[in-house]
Enzyme design. Structure first.
Site, PDB file in Angstrom:
ATOM      1  N   HIS A 121       0.872  -1.178   0.000  1.00 31.72           N
ATOM      2  CA  HIS A 121       0.000   0.000   0.000  1.00 31.72           C
ATOM      3  C   HIS A 121       0.912   1.233   0.000  1.00 31.72           C
ATOM      4  O   HIS A 121       2.031   1.175   0.510  1.00 31.72           O
ATOM      5  CB  HIS A 121      -0.825  -0.074   1.292  1.00 31.72           C
ATOM      6  CG  HIS A 121      -1.887   0.956   1.459  1.00 31.72           C
ATOM      7  ND1 HIS A 121      -1.625   2.260   1.799  1.00 31.72           N
ATOM      8  CD2 HIS A 121      -3.235   0.849   1.387  1.00 31.72           C
ATOM      9  CE1 HIS A 121      -2.771   2.917   1.912  1.00 31.72           C
ATOM     10  NE2 HIS A 121      -3.761   2.096   1.662  1.00 31.72           N
ATOM     11  N   ASP A 195       3.289  -4.481   8.032  1.00 24.67           N
ATOM     12  CA  ASP A 195       2.009  -3.783   7.971  1.00 24.67           C
ATOM     13  C   ASP A 195       0.919  -4.855   8.013  1.00 24.67           C
ATOM     14  O   ASP A 195       0.704  -5.562   7.019  1.00 24.67           O
ATOM     15  CB  ASP A 195       1.960  -2.976   6.659  1.00 24.67           C
ATOM     16  CG  ASP A 195       0.602  -2.323   6.444  1.00 24.67           C
ATOM     17  OD1 ASP A 195      -0.272  -2.442   7.322  1.00 24.67           O
ATOM     18  OD2 ASP A 195       0.430  -1.699   5.373  1.00 24.67           O
ATOM     19  N   GLN A 198      -4.317  -5.180   7.028  1.00 22.20           N
ATOM     20  CA  GLN A 198      -5.357  -5.973   6.353  1.00 22.20           C
ATOM     21  C   GLN A 198      -5.324  -7.429   6.816  1.00 22.20           C
ATOM     22  O   GLN A 198      -5.873  -8.303   6.147  1.00 22.20           O
ATOM     23  CB  GLN A 198      -5.157  -5.911   4.831  1.00 22.20           C
ATOM     24  CG  GLN A 198      -5.251  -4.519   4.238  1.00 22.20           C
ATOM     25  CD  GLN A 198      -6.670  -3.948   4.251  1.00 22.20           C
ATOM     26  OE1 GLN A 198      -7.644  -4.654   4.493  1.00 22.20           O
ATOM     27  NE2 GLN A 198      -6.782  -2.655   3.986  1.00 22.20           N
ATOM     28  N   LYS A 221     -10.276  -0.410  10.719  1.00 21.51           N
ATOM     29  CA  LYS A 221     -10.476  -1.572   9.832  1.00 21.51           C
ATOM     30  C   LYS A 221     -10.759  -2.830  10.636  1.00 21.51           C
ATOM     31  O   LYS A 221     -10.845  -3.923  10.098  1.00 21.51           O
ATOM     32  CB  LYS A 221      -9.240  -1.778   8.957  1.00 21.51           C
ATOM     33  CG  LYS A 221      -8.977  -0.612   7.995  1.00 21.51           C
ATOM     34  CD  LYS A 221      -7.871  -0.968   7.042  1.00 21.51           C
ATOM     35  CE  LYS A 221      -7.201   0.222   6.419  1.00 21.51           C
ATOM     36  NZ  LYS A 221      -7.927   0.843   5.331  1.00 21.51           N
ATOM     37  N   CYS A 361      -4.854   2.833  -3.372  1.00 21.62           N
ATOM     38  CA  CYS A 361      -3.582   3.282  -2.765  1.00 21.62           C
ATOM     39  C   CYS A 361      -2.482   2.255  -2.992  1.00 21.62           C
ATOM     40  O   CYS A 361      -1.632   2.019  -2.112  1.00 21.62           O
ATOM     41  CB  CYS A 361      -3.738   3.556  -1.263  1.00 21.62           C
ATOM     42  SG  CYS A 361      -5.064   4.677  -0.859  1.00 21.62           S
TER      43      CYS A 361
HETATM   44  N1  ALA Z   1      -6.263   1.349   2.783  1.00 21.35           N
HETATM   45  C1  ALA Z   1      -7.661   1.441   2.533  1.00 21.35           C
HETATM   46  C2  ALA Z   1      -8.102   0.578   1.382  1.00 21.35           C
HETATM   47  O1  ALA Z   1      -7.424  -0.355   1.045  1.00 21.35           O
HETATM   48  C3  ALA Z   1      -8.156   2.819   2.445  1.00 21.35           C
HETATM   49  O2  ALA Z   1      -9.123   0.847   0.817  1.00 21.35           O
END
Ligand code: ALA
Length: 403
Positions: A121, A195, A198, A221, A361
């Site tokens: 990202h 990171d 996610q 998230k 992103c």
């Molecule tokens: N990092 C966030 C996305 O993947 C905003 O949408």
């Protein structure tokens, strides 16, 4: 309905934004929705504990500090760290920038490489580009194959000095083998930042996530409030990290021309922190633990399998990333050759299906995959098979409309 699906149906009822059955929430990689317990905790902080933290010794001040530090301890327990290893930041981006400026920038110079993967990202790429500009270090990118899977064995550059890698690609959903990556980095004595923005809401922590020096993630998230991120710094790395934001409460003592810092983590939390958001993050973590991360993974994996199988019957879309659900988590990105994904996103929105259209992103990654902006569906624990069916039902019309 099996046990897990009925548990999910019950949990979905706790999310006010998802009531009424209109919305199909499939933009969860951007931000999740929040359960009532999180909204209640935000209100409770402002009603019952409204004072600044670490400052006042009146009863509200003590309540606020207890809520804030209690949240730190809860986050630490969630990731298997000690409370003093947990720094609250504005978001994951802020956490990565802190490591970039405060730990890596003093460490590297000409002749050193900062190693990232091709899956990053922008928030785990641009800060490292900037460190390179300021120090003369170079950026080395570990490549992926045409399915967006990290190439192994890893081709480590001889000049590697630091590694920053994602655990799961936000754009493709690829799971990175961070256990092997971190182990290989450790053999070379390289500090690593992962990171896990996610990953922590979808997957059990892997050995890499436990062994990495730094972890970064965002509360919003993970069903928590916006405006709160977390940096975990293990095994003394925070002691070797310089503060990069200066001001009140991060100092131990100040005279007219100099100042000395508090110990970590407070030295990294200058100014008034997002204390209400921290307090309200606790019920979000409780929710993940209530269902259990293994059960969440099993549920979301079934939905991924359903989606990937259904997409085989949709013409004119290219599914990016690995073909199997075992190598994926969270997100499925679709390229629509000759089509404008933003138009497709609008058609889906008209049917109540919320997905994200764009670069996510992760522009260099999507270019590496040979495409432009994509349509991305991304999962959360409250998604159901019906959500996937509704997406698949409208998708052909959305694809046709955008080409
Ligand atoms: N990092 C966030 C996305 O993947 C905003 O949408």
């Amino acid at each position: 309905m099996d046990g897990l699906a009925s548990a999910v149906a019950g949990i979905r009822k706790r999310f006010p934004a998802l009531q009424g059955g209109e919305l199909v929430p499939l933009d969860n990689a951007a931000t999740t929705h929040r359960p009532q317990a999180v909204l209640d905790a935000l209100t409770a902080f402002y009603v019952q504990s409204n004072a600044n933290v670490h400052r006042a010794n009146h009863r509200l001040g003590m309540a606020a500090t207890a809520a804030y530090e209690g949240a730190r301890a809860r986050v630490a327990r969630f990731v298997g760290a000690r409370p003093e290893e947990v720094v609250f930041t504005r978001n994951a981006t802020d956490a990565i920038n802190l490591v970039a400026r405060g730990f890596v920038e003093p460490l590297v110079g000409p002749g050193d490489a900062i190693v990232v993967t091709a899956l990053e990202h922008h928030s785990n790429l641009v800060p490292w580009q900037q460190v390179c500009r300021r120090t003369g270090a170079r950026l080395a990118v570990l490549d992926v194959d045409d399915q967006g899977v990290l190439r192994e064995p890893i081709d480590w550059p001889d000049d590697a000095a630091f590694v920053a890698a994602t655990r799961v690609s936000n754009a493709l959903g690829t799971i990175v083998p961070t256990d092997r990556l971190v182990a290989a980095a450790a053999e070379r004595g390289l500090p690593v930042l992962l990171d896990v923005t996610q990953a922590v809401q979808h997957l059990p922590l892997d050995a890499g996530s436990s062994d990495a020096d730094f972890l970064a993630f965002s509360a919003h998230k993970m069903y928590g409030p916006m405006g709160l991120g977390v940096l975990v710094g293990r095994r003394g790395v925070l002691e070797r990290t310089e503060p990069v934001v200066f001001g009140g409460e991060m100092v131990d003592s100040v005279d007219q021309h100099d100042a000395r810092w508090q110990s970590p983590p407070l030295r990294f939390e200058a100014g008034t922190p997002a204390a209400a958001s921290a307090a309200a993050f606790v019920p979000a973590l409780d929710l993940i633990d209530e269902l259990g991360i293994d059960a969440i993974r099993a549920h979301e994996r079934e939905l991924l399998e359903q989606l990937l199988a259904g997409l085989e019957a949709v013409d004119d879309v290219v599914v990016l990333g690995p073909s199997g659900a075992a190598e994926r988590s969270g997100s499925v990105s679709l390229a629509i050759p000759g089509g404008d994904v933003h138009v497709a996103g609008t058609v889906l929105d008209m049917a109540g299906v919320a997905v994200r259209a764009g670069w996510h992103c992760a522009e260099p990654l999507l270019r590496r995959m040979g495409c432009g902006p994509t349509l991305r569906a991304s999962l959360a624990l409250y998604n159901t098979a019906d959500d996937i069916d509704r997406l698949l039902a409208v998708l052909p019309e959305a694809v046709a409309a955008c080409r």
